[in-house]
Design an enzyme around this catalytic site. Structure first.
Site, mmCIF file in Angstrom:
data_model
loop_
_atom_site.group_PDB
_atom_site.id
_atom_site.type_symbol
_atom_site.label_atom_id
_atom_site.label_comp_id
_atom_site.label_asym_id
_atom_site.label_seq_id
_atom_site.Cartn_x
_atom_site.Cartn_y
_atom_site.Cartn_z
ATOM 1 N N LYS A 1 -20.813 -4.928 10.077
ATOM 2 C CA LYS A 1 -20.540 -5.937 9.048
ATOM 3 C C LYS A 1 -19.136 -6.512 9.101
ATOM 4 O O LYS A 1 -18.930 -7.708 9.023
ATOM 5 C CB LYS A 1 -20.746 -5.311 7.658
ATOM 6 C CG LYS A 1 -22.045 -5.719 7.001
ATOM 7 C CD LYS A 1 -21.848 -5.617 5.508
ATOM 8 C CE LYS A 1 -23.013 -4.930 4.835
ATOM 9 N NZ LYS A 1 -22.616 -4.166 3.664
ATOM 10 N N SER B 1 -2.675 -8.301 2.481
ATOM 11 C CA SER B 1 -3.096 -8.139 3.878
ATOM 12 C C SER B 1 -3.509 -9.477 4.458
ATOM 13 O O SER B 1 -3.222 -9.777 5.621
ATOM 14 C CB SER B 1 -4.251 -7.142 3.963
ATOM 15 O OG SER B 1 -3.823 -5.869 3.547
ATOM 16 N N ARG C 1 -2.285 -5.549 -8.705
ATOM 17 C CA ARG C 1 -1.211 -6.532 -8.587
ATOM 18 C C ARG C 1 -1.253 -7.549 -9.708
ATOM 19 O O ARG C 1 -0.234 -8.045 -10.155
ATOM 20 C CB ARG C 1 -1.333 -7.278 -7.250
ATOM 21 C CG ARG C 1 -0.878 -6.468 -6.071
ATOM 22 C CD ARG C 1 -1.298 -7.111 -4.780
ATOM 23 N NE ARG C 1 -2.740 -7.076 -4.644
ATOM 24 C CZ ARG C 1 -3.395 -7.473 -3.581
ATOM 25 N NH1 ARG C 1 -2.740 -7.979 -2.555
ATOM 26 N NH2 ARG C 1 -4.709 -7.390 -3.518
ATOM 27 N N HIS D 1 0.842 -1.200 0.000
ATOM 28 C CA HIS D 1 0.000 0.000 0.000
ATOM 29 C C HIS D 1 0.879 1.252 0.000
ATOM 30 O O HIS D 1 0.588 2.225 -0.691
ATOM 31 C CB HIS D 1 -0.908 0.010 1.233
ATOM 32 C CG HIS D 1 -1.919 -1.091 1.258
ATOM 33 N ND1 HIS D 1 -2.093 -1.921 2.341
ATOM 34 C CD2 HIS D 1 -2.807 -1.516 0.332
ATOM 35 C CE1 HIS D 1 -3.058 -2.797 2.085
ATOM 36 N NE2 HIS D 1 -3.505 -2.584 0.865
#
Ligand code: ADP
Length: 153
Positions: free
Chosen positions: A42, A130, A92, A18
């Site tokens: 959520k 991540s 990516r 990032h």
């Protein structure tokens, strides 16, 4: 006029991948707002959202062109509120492309002035995700090489 971009994502956690997109984005934009999408009811996050904001703020202390906010609404509307005419996203691979293509069309439909700008990830960081970092961290592995800040428990 100042060029402001919103860099939206989950950032669970914010990684050196990032960061690569962020710093290269700053060659195009005057200001970048890292926008952490978070819906209390959520989303189940692995890294606490307020802690992540703190880590990111610490990592870019003294750089007023970088800021970080949490949001819980349509990205297109949030961008408008903050005078951001651009969304910044990283690509990516082709899987990212398929997903990003539909999200970008949707965002422009919601706010026609909003352009999504994609940067292709530097090969050095393309393998970082991540989700892999969460997994390694969960099992006690050292993830510090992949993050632009130190995790403190
Ligand atoms: P989301 O959940 O919205 O996909 P992420 O936090 O996973 O949010 O990612 C935010 C943005 O950063 C996306 O554009 C994503 O493609 C990009 N990104 C994720 N990992 C990397 C990486 N290793 N290198 C460059 N860009 C990345």
């Amino acid at each position: 006029m100042e060029k402001i971009a919103l860099f939206p994502g989950s950032f669970d956690p914010f990684t050196k991948g990032h960061e690569d997109i962020l710093l290269r984005g700053l060659q195009l934009f005057d200001k970048i707002i890292i926008a952490i999408g978070y819906n209390t009811s959520k989303h189940q996050r692995y890294f606490d959202v307020d802690t992540m904001v703190r880590y990111i703020e610490e990592a870019y202390e003294g750089r007023p062109e970088i800021s970080v906010l949490i949001y819980n609404e349509l990205t297109a509307g949030f961008a408008k509120k903050h005078n951001a005419k651009y969304l910044l996203r990283g690509l990516r691979n082709t899987t990212d492309f398929e997903y990003e293509n539909s999200i970008a069309q949707l965002n422009r439909n919601q706010n026609p002035e909003l352009e999504t700008v994609f940067l292709i990830t530097s090969p050095k960081y393309a393998h970082i995700s991540s989700s892999i970092i969460r997994e390694v961290h969960q099992y006690g592995g050292d993830v510090s090489d992949f993050l632009p800040y130190k995790i403190r428990e």
